[in-house]
Structures are given as structure tokens and as C-alpha cells.
Design a protein around this motif. Structure first.
Motif, PDB file in Angstrom:
ATOM      1  N   ALA A 247      34.238  43.777  30.536  1.00  9.87           N
ATOM      2  CA  ALA A 247      32.686  43.508  30.833  1.00  9.87           C
ATOM      3  C   ALA A 247      32.579  43.033  32.225  1.00  9.87           C
ATOM      4  N   GLU A 249      30.364  42.826  34.317  1.00 11.15           N
ATOM      5  CA  GLU A 249      29.170  41.928  34.732  1.00 11.15           C
ATOM      6  C   GLU A 249      29.382  40.316  34.203  1.00 11.15           C
ATOM      7  N   HIS A 250      30.354  40.310  33.339  1.00 12.91           N
ATOM      8  CA  HIS A 250      30.892  38.704  33.097  1.00 12.91           C
ATOM      9  C   HIS A 250      32.207  38.536  33.490  1.00 12.91           C
ATOM     10  N   ASP A 251      32.858  39.613  34.333  1.00 12.66           N
ATOM     11  CA  ASP A 251      34.179  39.500  34.652  1.00 12.66           C
ATOM     12  C   ASP A 251      35.065  38.960  33.532  1.00 12.66           C
ATOM     13  N   GLU A 252      35.321  39.741  32.444  1.00 16.11           N
ATOM     14  CA  GLU A 252      36.023  39.209  31.439  1.00 16.11           C
ATOM     15  C   GLU A 252      36.534  40.326  30.526  1.00 16.11           C
ATOM     16  N   ARG A 254      37.179  41.620  26.593  1.00 15.85           N
ATOM     17  CA  ARG A 254      36.608  41.511  25.428  1.00 15.85           C
ATOM     18  C   ARG A 254      37.489  42.134  24.280  1.00 15.85           C
ATOM     19  N   PRO A 259      35.704  37.144  24.052  1.00 17.90           N
ATOM     20  CA  PRO A 259      36.287  37.098  25.488  1.00 17.90           C
ATOM     21  C   PRO A 259      37.761  36.679  25.024  1.00 17.90           C
ATOM     22  N   SER A 276      34.521  49.049  34.573  1.00 12.42           N
ATOM     23  CA  SER A 276      33.814  48.670  33.284  1.00 12.42           C
ATOM     24  C   SER A 276      33.790  49.770  32.372  1.00 12.42           C
TER      25      SER A 276
END
Length: 366
Positions: A247, A249-252, A254, A259, A276
Motif C-alpha cells: 500500500a 499511500e500508507h507506505d506499508e 499488508r 499492516p 503499489s
């Protein structure tokens, strides 16, 4: 100095490439295992080394000698076949000594050498028997003896244990490893059995559809598989896989919608290597823990609820097959004192340090 060098070797049958751009450098005394599913090109590769198949492209060298165009009979190579190929009308002694006879070695000299080899293999008491009077394991030793007595530069073994029962296979693979170590002769061994590959080879060549997927030590192949195919093919039970995503946009990362806690360095590598979108995560069954929902979680793990579908008792451990709420199947290897039962609902917990990340092209990126 390399003992065996295959440089960009390919083999085509009609318009189909059975082996494509195969490259390998084997050191003197190294035990190389070619492994992969049926039709992957491993036996064709061995037959090209032996001179039983012509090379479409590339070169094969044995030591300093280019043997690409050298006839099979003139290559300093001994091959052990799957079916042993013993002469039924000859005694064990004559079978072992036959290649020496073809070379014009005197009867006394070849019998002396054959008896020495038989002593090495523990079959001296069988020298007067015919192949029909031998067990499968004894016939295998005779086939090995016939190869050893030539004192070749290179051993080639094409699934030599496939006709033996499971218990004898385990014993014979250990004997072959010890024998090869004692003789110090470079060996190329073909098998479809990944357990044989892992337990026998100094290095393993994993093949699929005629293409080398990865070359490495058993530890490298198992701990850092180059792609999803290698990860799934090597290991019993095979690696678990689950869909995940990076992700951006969340820099993570999943998994199961949650996360994944990652060290900053690993997160940076994934950020650079994975665009992404959907990716696939893998983890070995031995890196999975089953626990009750009340068990305290850890900051380095991620978990998902599962129910137990099947438990296999394999003696010193239990292979537990579980199913996630979305229907995904995940295996866990548990200790022999595991007390779960089919139908139990538990939490399946994975240590993130043991996660393998594969991109959309199925290549391992972390």
C-alpha cells in the motif's frame, strides 16, 4: 579451475527448446544435483553432457577439453542409468569388469580392479551371481561398481534410486554421498525428488520448462528461493502462500488486510522494488505457530484466525492443515505433543522475519 563447464547450452527438438541457455561451472569433486518436475529438461541436459544428445547451441567442456563434438565413447564419463542396464547373462564380476575388457585390459588386471571395487561397495560375496539373483539394492551397487572401475573424470547418474523402495532409497543415497566424497569424482545427479536433491547435493540446479530457475547450495535454495516456483517445489510440506499488497499511500506491506511490521531497511527495499498493488507472500510451515486467541501477540508477528481441517501424525511432529475464513489453505508443522483437534478454531501466527515477498512476475524481492 572448473571441472565441468556448460556455457549457454541449448537443445531443441523441432521448434521446441527442451533446454534453453543452460550455464553451469562445477568445481573438481563437486556433487551437482539437477532437480525439477518431469519434462523440465534435466535428463536431456545430462544426455548432452554424456554425448548421447547433440547440442543445438553452446559448449560443454570437461577440464581444459571442449567435448561438445566429442563422441560419447571418447568422453571420460561414466553414467549410471535408472534401469541399471546390467548384462543378464554375465556374473557380477564380469558386469563390473566389462568396460575394462572393452578397453583391452588383461583378464587378470580387470578382475583385480573389479574385486577392489566390489570390496569398496560391500558386494565381494556376490561376484559369482547373475543379476537376476540380486535384490534391487545389490543391482544398484553393481551398476555403481561398473562406473567406478573406469575411474572416470565425471560421474553422471540419472535417477538411479527411483526403482528402490523408500527405506532402501534413504540408505542408498547416503551410501552414494559417502562414496562420492571418498572417490572425489565430480558428479552430476538427476532426480525429480527434492528430498534427494537437498540431502545429496553440494549445489542444486532447479529447472522448469527447460530453463534454470536457480543454482545454489541447499541452504540458499531453501532459505532464499529465487522465485515462487523454487519456493513451492523445494520443501515438504511446500511453502504457504497468501495474497498481500504494498500500500504505497500508507507506505506499508499488508497481509490479510493488516499492516505487516517491518524493519526500516526491509521496508525501504520493498518500497524500491515493488510497485503499489497486489503481491504474494510466502512462509514455511515450520515458521507458523498455532495458538489460542487469548495468547498474547508479538510486535514481530502477524496472525489470522483459522480452523483445523486435518492433522497428519508423522512421528516426531504433526502436519496441521488449516483453513482461513476466506478459504485459503495453510499448513503448520507442530511438535509431536500438539493437542489440537480437527475443527478447532485457533490463531495462525507468522513471524514476519520469515516472510518471503514475491512480485507480480513471481520473482522474490525480499
Amino acid at each position: 579451475m572448473t571441472d565441468l563447464n556448460l556455457s549457454h547450452v541449448s537443445k531443441g527438438f523441432g521448434g521446441t527448446l527442451a533446454v534453453e541457455d543452460f550455464c553451469l561451472e562445477a568445481e573438481p569433486g563437486e556433487f551437482i544435483v539437477l532437480v525439477g518436475p518431469s519434462g523440465c529438461g534435466k535428463t536431456t541436459t545430462m544426455r548432452m553432457i554424456a554425448g548421447l544428445e547433440d547440442v543445438t547451441a553452446g559448449t560443454i567442456a570437461l577440464g581444459d577439453l571442449d567435448i561438445t563434438e566429442v563422441p560419447a565413447r571418447d568422453r571420460d564419463v561414466a553414467m549410471v542409468f535408472q534401469n541399471y542396464a546390467l548384462y543378464p547373462h554375465m556374473s557380477v564380476l564380469d558386469n563390473i569388469a566389462f568396460s575394462l575388457k572393452m578397453r583391452g585390459v588383461s583378464r587378470d588386471a580387470r578382475e583385480h580392479q573389479a574385486r577392489d571395487v566390489a570390496e569398496l561397495l560391500g558386494i565381494s560375496h556376490l561376484l559369482g551371481r547373475k543379476p537376476r539373483e540380486l535384490s534391487g539394492g545389490q543391482r544398484q551397487r553393481v551398476a555403481l561398481g561398473r562406473a567406478i572401475v573406469r575411474q572416470p573424470k565425471l560421474f553422471l547418474m540419472d535417477e538411479p534410486l527411483s526403482n528402490l523402495d523408500a527405506k532402501l532409497r534413504v540408505a542408498m543415497r547416503a551410501e552414494i554421498v559417502k562414496l562420492q566424497r571418498q572417490l572425489g569424482i565430480t558428479t552430476v545427479y538427476v532426480t525429480h525428488d527434492q528430498v534427494e536433491a537437498m540431502t545429496m547435493g553440494h549445489r542444486i540446479v532447479v529447472m522448469k520448462d527447460g530453463v534454470v530457475q536457480q543454482i545454489g547450495t541447499p541452504e540458499q535454495i531453501y532459505d532464499r528461493p529465487a522465485n515462487r516456483f523454487v519456493a513451492e517445489f523445494i520443501g515438504t510440506p511446500p511453502m504457504n502462500f497468501a495474497s498481500g499488497e504494498w500500500a504505497a499511500e500508507h507506505d506499508e506491506l499488508r497481509l490479510w488486510g493488516e499492516p505487516v511490521p517491518l524493519e526500516s531497511a526491509r521496508a525501504a527495499r520493498l518500497r524500491a522494488d515493488v510497485a503499489s498493488g497486489p503481491i504474494e507472500l510466502g512462509f514455511r510451515p515450520e515458521h507458523v505457530h498455532l495458538c489460542s486467541s487469548s495468547s498474547p501477540s508479538t510486535t514481530s508477528a502477524i496472525e489470522v484466525p483459522v480452523h483445523i481441517e486435518l492433522i497428519e501424525n508423522v512421528g516426531n511432529s504433526r502436519i496441521v492443515e488449516t483453513v482461513t475464513p476466506s478459504g485459503g489453505a495453510l499448513n503448520a508443522i507442530c511438535a509431536s505433543d500438539f493437542r489440537g483437534a480437527v475443527g478447532d478454531r485457533l490463531q495462525l501466527r507468522v513471524d514476519v522475519q520469515h516472510l518471503h515477498v514475491f512480485n507480480q512476475q513471481h520473482a522474490r524481492v525480499s
